[in-house]
Design a protein around this motif. Structure first.
Motif, PDB file in Angstrom:
ATOM      1  N   TRP A  75       0.934  -1.183  -0.051  1.00  0.00           N
ATOM      2  CA  TRP A  75       0.056   0.034   0.098  1.00  0.00           C
ATOM      3  C   TRP A  75       0.791   1.371   0.102  1.00  0.00           C
ATOM      4  CZ3 TRP A  75      -4.831   0.568  -1.376  1.00  0.00           C
ATOM      5  CH2 TRP A  75      -5.711  -0.450  -1.190  1.00  0.00           C
ATOM      6  N   THR A  76       1.980   1.083   0.759  1.00  0.00           N
ATOM      7  CA  THR A  76       2.940   2.424   0.769  1.00  0.00           C
ATOM      8  C   THR A  76       3.264   2.645  -0.569  1.00  0.00           C
ATOM      9  OG1 THR A  76       3.535   1.807   2.995  1.00  0.00           O
ATOM     10  CG2 THR A  76       4.997   3.440   1.858  1.00  0.00           C
ATOM     11  N   TYR A  77       3.895   1.657  -1.205  1.00  0.00           N
ATOM     12  CA  TYR A  77       4.370   1.748  -2.793  1.00  0.00           C
ATOM     13  C   TYR A  77       3.285   2.060  -3.466  1.00  0.00           C
ATOM     14  CZ  TYR A  77       6.058   0.457  -7.159  1.00  0.00           C
ATOM     15  OH  TYR A  77       6.497   0.258  -8.614  1.00  0.00           O
ATOM     16  N   PHE A  78       1.952   1.336  -3.326  1.00  0.00           N
ATOM     17  CA  PHE A  78       1.034   1.913  -4.404  1.00  0.00           C
ATOM     18  C   PHE A  78       0.749   3.029  -4.338  1.00  0.00           C
ATOM     19  CE2 PHE A  78      -3.427   2.083  -5.269  1.00  0.00           C
ATOM     20  CZ  PHE A  78      -3.711   1.685  -6.548  1.00  0.00           C
ATOM     21  N   PHE A  79       0.640   3.792  -3.074  1.00  0.00           N
ATOM     22  CA  PHE A  79      -0.059   5.118  -2.941  1.00  0.00           C
ATOM     23  C   PHE A  79       1.452   6.075  -3.517  1.00  0.00           C
ATOM     24  CE2 PHE A  79      -3.092   3.859   0.453  1.00  0.00           C
ATOM     25  CZ  PHE A  79      -4.099   4.159  -0.263  1.00  0.00           C
ATOM     26  N   GLY A  80       2.611   5.601  -3.410  1.00  0.00           N
ATOM     27  CA  GLY A  80       3.547   6.310  -4.163  1.00  0.00           C
ATOM     28  C   GLY A  80       3.557   6.434  -5.477  1.00  0.00           C
ATOM     29  N   GLY A 199      -4.642  17.017  -8.281  1.00  0.00           N
ATOM     30  CA  GLY A 199      -4.504  17.097  -6.664  1.00  0.00           C
ATOM     31  C   GLY A 199      -4.979  16.056  -5.987  1.00  0.00           C
ATOM     32  N   ILE A 200      -5.970  15.157  -6.470  1.00  0.00           N
ATOM     33  CA  ILE A 200      -6.197  13.748  -5.897  1.00  0.00           C
ATOM     34  C   ILE A 200      -5.144  12.900  -5.729  1.00  0.00           C
ATOM     35  CG2 ILE A 200      -7.998  11.877  -6.072  1.00  0.00           C
ATOM     36  CD1 ILE A 200      -9.935  13.443  -7.226  1.00  0.00           C
ATOM     37  N   MET A 201      -4.455  12.838  -6.904  1.00  0.00           N
ATOM     38  CA  MET A 201      -3.301  11.866  -7.028  1.00  0.00           C
ATOM     39  C   MET A 201      -2.001  12.326  -6.321  1.00  0.00           C
ATOM     40  SD  MET A 201      -4.151   9.035  -8.895  1.00  0.00           S
ATOM     41  CE  MET A 201      -5.799   9.365  -8.149  1.00  0.00           C
ATOM     42  N   SER A 202      -1.721  13.560  -6.164  1.00  0.00           N
ATOM     43  CA  SER A 202      -0.840  14.008  -5.527  1.00  0.00           C
ATOM     44  C   SER A 202      -1.000  13.776  -4.006  1.00  0.00           C
ATOM     45  CB  SER A 202      -0.453  15.436  -5.794  1.00  0.00           C
ATOM     46  OG  SER A 202       0.064  15.803  -7.189  1.00  0.00           O
ATOM     47  N   ALA A 203      -2.096  14.114  -3.682  1.00  0.00           N
ATOM     48  CA  ALA A 203      -2.599  13.999  -2.255  1.00  0.00           C
ATOM     49  C   ALA A 203      -2.370  12.374  -1.869  1.00  0.00           C
ATOM     50  CB  ALA A 203      -4.121  14.095  -1.916  1.00  0.00           C
ATOM     51  N   CYS A 204      -2.198  11.584  -2.846  1.00  0.00           N
ATOM     52  CA  CYS A 204      -1.910  10.062  -2.207  1.00  0.00           C
ATOM     53  C   CYS A 204      -0.492  10.106  -1.406  1.00  0.00           C
ATOM     54  CB  CYS A 204      -1.920   9.038  -3.439  1.00  0.00           C
ATOM     55  SG  CYS A 204      -3.594   8.893  -4.211  1.00  0.00           S
ATOM     56  N   PHE A 205       0.399  10.957  -1.620  1.00  0.00           N
ATOM     57  CA  PHE A 205       1.577  11.049  -0.766  1.00  0.00           C
ATOM     58  C   PHE A 205       1.193  11.054   0.821  1.00  0.00           C
ATOM     59  CE2 PHE A 205       5.458  12.253   1.123  1.00  0.00           C
ATOM     60  CZ  PHE A 205       6.591  11.898   0.205  1.00  0.00           C
ATOM     61  N   ALA A 206       0.120  11.631   1.133  1.00  0.00           N
ATOM     62  CA  ALA A 206      -0.498  11.660   2.444  1.00  0.00           C
ATOM     63  C   ALA A 206      -0.892  10.648   3.001  1.00  0.00           C
ATOM     64  CB  ALA A 206      -1.271  12.649   2.696  1.00  0.00           C
ATOM     65  N   PHE A 207      -1.463   9.658   1.927  1.00  0.00           N
ATOM     66  CA  PHE A 207      -2.166   8.439   2.146  1.00  0.00           C
ATOM     67  C   PHE A 207      -0.800   7.411   2.507  1.00  0.00           C
ATOM     68  CE2 PHE A 207      -5.738   9.795  -0.655  1.00  0.00           C
ATOM     69  CZ  PHE A 207      -6.170  10.821   0.156  1.00  0.00           C
ATOM     70  N   ALA A 208       0.197   7.539   1.644  1.00  0.00           N
ATOM     71  CA  ALA A 208       1.311   6.842   1.519  1.00  0.00           C
ATOM     72  C   ALA A 208       1.834   6.634   3.027  1.00  0.00           C
ATOM     73  CB  ALA A 208       2.200   6.879   0.508  1.00  0.00           C
ATOM     74  N   LEU A 209       2.182   8.002   3.505  1.00  0.00           N
ATOM     75  CA  LEU A 209       2.550   8.071   4.608  1.00  0.00           C
ATOM     76  C   LEU A 209       1.819   7.443   5.972  1.00  0.00           C
ATOM     77  CD1 LEU A 209       3.895  12.047   4.286  1.00  0.00           C
ATOM     78  CD2 LEU A 209       5.272   9.833   4.430  1.00  0.00           C
ATOM     79  N   LEU A 231      11.569   8.524   8.338  1.00  0.00           N
ATOM     80  CA  LEU A 231      12.400   8.544   7.437  1.00  0.00           C
ATOM     81  C   LEU A 231      12.514   7.154   6.690  1.00  0.00           C
ATOM     82  CD1 LEU A 231      15.820  10.494   8.402  1.00  0.00           C
ATOM     83  CD2 LEU A 231      13.760  11.448   6.964  1.00  0.00           C
ATOM     84  N   PRO A 232      12.381   5.870   7.439  1.00  0.00           N
ATOM     85  CA  PRO A 232      12.598   4.532   6.730  1.00  0.00           C
ATOM     86  C   PRO A 232      11.229   4.246   5.731  1.00  0.00           C
ATOM     87  CG  PRO A 232      13.058   4.550   9.203  1.00  0.00           C
ATOM     88  CD  PRO A 232      12.410   5.783   8.787  1.00  0.00           C
ATOM     89  N   ALA A 233      10.233   4.919   5.921  1.00  0.00           N
ATOM     90  CA  ALA A 233       8.821   4.688   5.119  1.00  0.00           C
ATOM     91  C   ALA A 233       9.197   5.506   3.486  1.00  0.00           C
ATOM     92  CB  ALA A 233       7.563   5.387   5.422  1.00  0.00           C
ATOM     93  N   LEU A 234       9.908   6.699   3.607  1.00  0.00           N
ATOM     94  CA  LEU A 234      10.185   7.304   2.340  1.00  0.00           C
ATOM     95  C   LEU A 234      10.837   6.533   1.218  1.00  0.00           C
ATOM     96  CD1 LEU A 234      11.395  10.633   3.684  1.00  0.00           C
ATOM     97  CD2 LEU A 234       8.965  10.104   2.873  1.00  0.00           C
ATOM     98  N   PRO A 235      11.844   5.659   1.561  1.00  0.00           N
ATOM     99  CA  PRO A 235      12.332   4.607   0.285  1.00  0.00           C
ATOM    100  C   PRO A 235      11.532   3.986  -0.227  1.00  0.00           C
ATOM    101  CG  PRO A 235      13.930   4.611   2.080  1.00  0.00           C
ATOM    102  CD  PRO A 235      12.598   5.215   2.808  1.00  0.00           C
ATOM    103  N   VAL A 236      10.429   3.393   0.563  1.00  0.00           N
ATOM    104  CA  VAL A 236       9.288   2.622  -0.180  1.00  0.00           C
ATOM    105  C   VAL A 236       8.233   3.593  -1.218  1.00  0.00           C
ATOM    106  CG1 VAL A 236       7.641   0.674   0.075  1.00  0.00           C
ATOM    107  CG2 VAL A 236       9.499   0.995   1.772  1.00  0.00           C
ATOM    108  N   LEU A 237       7.924   4.411  -0.400  1.00  0.00           N
ATOM    109  CA  LEU A 237       6.838   5.434  -1.010  1.00  0.00           C
ATOM    110  C   LEU A 237       7.673   5.865  -2.301  1.00  0.00           C
ATOM    111  CD1 LEU A 237       5.356   8.083   1.197  1.00  0.00           C
ATOM    112  CD2 LEU A 237       5.816   8.287  -1.339  1.00  0.00           C
ATOM    113  N   LEU A 238       8.602   6.393  -2.224  1.00  0.00           N
ATOM    114  CA  LEU A 238       9.312   7.204  -3.207  1.00  0.00           C
ATOM    115  C   LEU A 238       9.777   6.248  -4.225  1.00  0.00           C
ATOM    116  CD1 LEU A 238      11.574  10.032  -1.321  1.00  0.00           C
ATOM    117  CD2 LEU A 238       9.289  10.307  -2.709  1.00  0.00           C
ATOM    118  N   LEU A 239       9.932   4.852  -4.020  1.00  0.00           N
ATOM    119  CA  LEU A 239      10.228   3.941  -5.222  1.00  0.00           C
ATOM    120  C   LEU A 239       8.987   3.901  -6.148  1.00  0.00           C
ATOM    121  CD1 LEU A 239      12.104   2.001  -6.300  1.00  0.00           C
ATOM    122  CD2 LEU A 239      10.975   0.162  -4.786  1.00  0.00           C
ATOM    123  N   GLY A 240       7.653   3.957  -5.333  1.00  0.00           N
ATOM    124  CA  GLY A 240       6.675   4.477  -6.129  1.00  0.00           C
ATOM    125  C   GLY A 240       6.473   5.370  -7.217  1.00  0.00           C
ATOM    126  N   GLY A 241       7.086   6.422  -6.791  1.00  0.00           N
ATOM    127  CA  GLY A 241       7.036   7.831  -7.527  1.00  0.00           C
ATOM    128  C   GLY A 241       8.179   7.533  -8.452  1.00  0.00           C
TER     129      GLY A 241
END
Length: 403
Positions: A75-80, A199-209, A231-241
């Motif tokens: 889910w973290t990667y997907f929202f990213g 706006g909706i898609m970009s807000a998914c960063f908040a959901f990923a967090l 910080l440890p969640a960011l590598p997973v999240l930003l890998l999606g981006g």
């Protein structure tokens, strides 16, 4: 370590400064197309910096990530990934609405959805793990601190609306010839639709967090300093981006024939006028009809400027995660603080680069009022969060009368 919402506001301002400033180094890039320098900078933004800072600033990064369920990581990667789509359509928003109006509308939607959707979804789907530990909109409305925090969010939305109207006023006063140069495909209907999606898609960063909160908890359990646990969640999240941006940039490299630029010492004549002032949607055109004579690519400076831009971009979320640790239990408001700070500092750069020159007194008064309202919103949100553990009287005494 206790929380300090006013420190949180300051850290979010630092993140907003980084976000509002990251594109400035790209202006130094010469003879590279947008997709080339965007991907080079993105490797620092989405890969190198997230892993490096998480590894060196937290304890047992890989052990913490191995503890996570595939559901959490997925889910973290997907929202990213969805957030990455929002970033790509941001350019289309600029294409149809122009820079000033497009920025205000897109970030307005992003702030609204990213801030309010998590507490609303928490009320509707209380068992969905993504929003576990968050306050629902109902719970927020039942406390004075929650009401003040939500009031700050409303003030922020008003400030964004004023800033957007200032942008509209600015562009309405532009000479027709200049308007055609900057907004060749102005289309309000298309622009609003694209800005809504963005706006909706970009807000998914908040959901990923939100989805990655168990990663934060595991890092805390590994004895990481609480302020670094985001910080440890960011590598997973930003890998999606990175995934969405990498695919798009490579497709543009193939389509535009610009893939050679990463290693080449000289640029093709048709690309000689590209650089850090263009975009993937509206590349810089030749200023004259004659063939350019200087085709040498400043390779080292281009990589350095792109790396600086990408690293600066990353620091917005480096500071964001730090600020969010100070906003508990109302860390949902961190997204509002982030969006308002971006507009404040992006506007500052606009003034420095004379983007508001000749826009008239009305536009200047509006943007000044919008920025002032956004600053007020950050103070109100900080005050509301502080009221969780202190009375209003105690806060005033702490701020103006000593400890």
């Amino acid at each position: 370590m206790g929380t300090n919402p006013f420190l949180g506001v300051f850290l979010h301002w630092c993140g907003g400064l980084a976000s509002g400033s990251f594109y400035v180094p790209y202006k130094g890039v010469k003879k590279w197309s947008w997709e080339t320098y965007w991907l080079v900078g993105g490797i620092f933004s989405w890969i190198i910096c997230p892993w490096a800072f998480a590894y060196f600033m937290t304890n047992d990064l890989f052990g913490v990530l191995r503890q996570q369920s595939w559901e959490t990581l997925g889910w973290t990667y997907f929202f990213g990934l969805l957030w990455g789509l929002g970033g790509l359509t941001y350019g289309l928003t600029m294409r149809y609405l122009g820079l000033s109006l497009g920025t205000g509308v897109a970030l307005g939607y992003c702030a609204a959805f990213g801030t309010l959707v998590p507490p609303i979804f928490k009320a509707l789907t209380p068992d969905f793990f993504v929003f576990a530990g968050s306050k629902s909109i109902v719970e927020l409305m039942q406390t004075a601190s929650g009401q003040v925090t939500l009031g700050g969010v409303v003030v922020c939305m008003v400030g964004i609306a004023i800033a957007a109207y200032a942008g509209y006023t600015k562009e309405a006063r532009m000479p027709e010839e200049q308007k055609k140069k900057s907004i060749k495909e102005f289309n309000f209907t298309k622009g609003i639709l694209v800005a809504t999606f963005c706006g909706i898609m970009s807000a998914c960063f908040a959901f990923a967090l939100q989805a990655g909160k168990s990663i934060n908890a595991a890092s805390l359990a590994a004895h990481t300093n609480p302020i670094w646990t985001g910080l440890p969640a960011l590598p997973v999240l930003l890998l999606g981006g990175f995934t969405t941006n990498f695919i798009w940039c490579v497709l543009l490299n193939v389509k535009n024939g610009t893939g050679y630029q990463y290693l080449a010492s000289h640029v093709k004549p048709e690309h000689a006028h590209h650089g850090g002032t263009g975009s993937e949607h509206a590349p810089v055109e030749a200023l004259t009809g004659s063939a350019p004579t200087d085709l040498k690519i400043p390779v080292v400076p281009n990589y350095l400027f792109s790396a600086l831009a990408g690293t600066t971009w990353y620091f917005q979320f480096f500071f964001y995660t730090m600020g969010a640790t100070q906003m508990v239990p109302y860390d949902f408001a961190s997204w509002t603080l982030h969006m308002s700070s971006i507009i404040i500092f992006a506007t500052m750069w606009g003034w420095i680069f004379h983007e508001w020159k000749g826009s008239g007194n009305k536009a200047h008064l509006l943007i000044t009022g919008g920025v002032a309202t956004l600053i007020l919103s950050t103070v109100v949100i900080g005050l509301g969060t502080a009221m969780v553990t202190r009375s209003f009287h105690d806060i005033i005494h702490m701020l103006f009368g000593g400890q």
